[in-house]
Design a protein around this motif. Structure first.
Motif, short mmCIF file in Angstrom:
data_model
loop_
_atom_site.label_atom_id
_atom_site.label_comp_id
_atom_site.label_asym_id
_atom_site.label_seq_id
_atom_site.Cartn_x
_atom_site.Cartn_y
_atom_site.Cartn_z
N ASN A 72 7.74 9.52 -87.79
CA ASN A 72 7.93 10.92 -88.15
C ASN A 72 8.32 11.11 -89.62
O ASN A 72 8.55 12.24 -90.06
N ASP A 75 6.15 13.50 -91.37
CA ASP A 75 6.28 14.93 -91.07
C ASP A 75 7.44 15.59 -91.81
O ASP A 75 7.61 16.81 -91.72
N GLN A 77 9.90 17.39 -94.33
CA GLN A 77 9.74 18.40 -95.36
C GLN A 77 11.08 18.63 -96.06
O GLN A 77 12.13 18.22 -95.57
N ASP A 181 9.10 17.86 -80.76
CA ASP A 181 9.47 17.03 -81.91
C ASP A 181 9.11 15.57 -81.65
O ASP A 181 9.24 15.06 -80.53
N LYS A 182 8.69 14.89 -82.70
CA LYS A 182 8.33 13.47 -82.61
C LYS A 182 9.52 12.62 -83.03
O LYS A 182 10.17 12.90 -84.03
#
Length: 210
Positions: A72, A75, A77, A181-182
């Motif tokens: 993750n 992903d 940010q 969510d991962k």
């Protein structure tokens, strides 16, 4: 080497694409990275990353494309929180279980249930993509999730569940997880070696597991 005992949360300051890779800049709580060195290892959401730059409480990491695809980290940010743990030193207490920071796969949150002060989180596992990881998952066994050493409290054909106490929720990002969510998953080397050895011996004896 890591212990799976999360030391706290840090915040993503910036994420920059560098070709197929990314440069990740993370702000840590004041003072927790004192004495840190270039080239040292830090687990970010359980992923072993190498320190590329140091500016007081701000550390920079370069993340390769294979890591971005498997975990993750790809992903993340700006503003996201992550779990972190500094590499263990010789003589440190191993309060969790030995972890390498090498993620095997990722799982997806399918349910979050609050019961009193504790939280039960269920993760769905994909039979096709994560068949290798599933071989090492069993009830009351250890599992590394986003870098935290946890005990599997329940398990089914395509899911696993962990139960978290208030202290774990305070120190980690698990209290903010939501369905979809991962989460990064690591199996410890001892479990892998034990399962692989048992399977090999049974195969040599002509016993095939279902």
């Amino acid at each position: 080497m890591f212990t799976g005992i999360i030391q706290g949360r840090a915040n993503v300051q910036s994420v920059t694409q560098v070709g197929r890779n990314k440069r990740l800049v993370i702000i840590f709580p004041e003072g927790v990275m004192l004495g840190q060195q270039l080239g040292a290892s830090v687990a970010i959401n359980g992923v072993c990353l190498t320190v590329a730059e140091i500016a007081h409480d701000v550390l920079t990491f370069d993340v390769i494309d294979t890591t971005l695809a498997l975990t993750n980290i790809g992903d993340l940010q700006v503003g996201d929180e992550v779990n972190f743990e500094r590499a263990a030193r010789m003589g440190d207490e191993i309060g969790g279980h030995v972890m390498s920071g090498h993620i095997m796969t990722s799982v997806t949150v399918s349910r979050v249930e609050r019961v009193g002060e504790s939280v039960h989180i269920r993760f769905v596992t994909d039979r096709q993509d994560e068949v290798d990881a599933r071989r090492y998952l069993f009830d009351k066994g250890y599992v590394g999730l986003n870098g935290a050493s946890l005990t599997i409290s329940a398990i089914g054909d395509d899911w696993l569940e962990v139960s978290l106490i208030p202290e774990t929720l305070r120190l980690t990002t698990f209290d903010s997880l939501a369905v979809g969510d991962k989460v990064n998953l690591e199996i410890d080397a001892h479990t892998q070696a034990t399962v692989d050895t048992v399977e090999r011996v049974l195969k040599e004896k002509g016993i095939v597991l279902p």
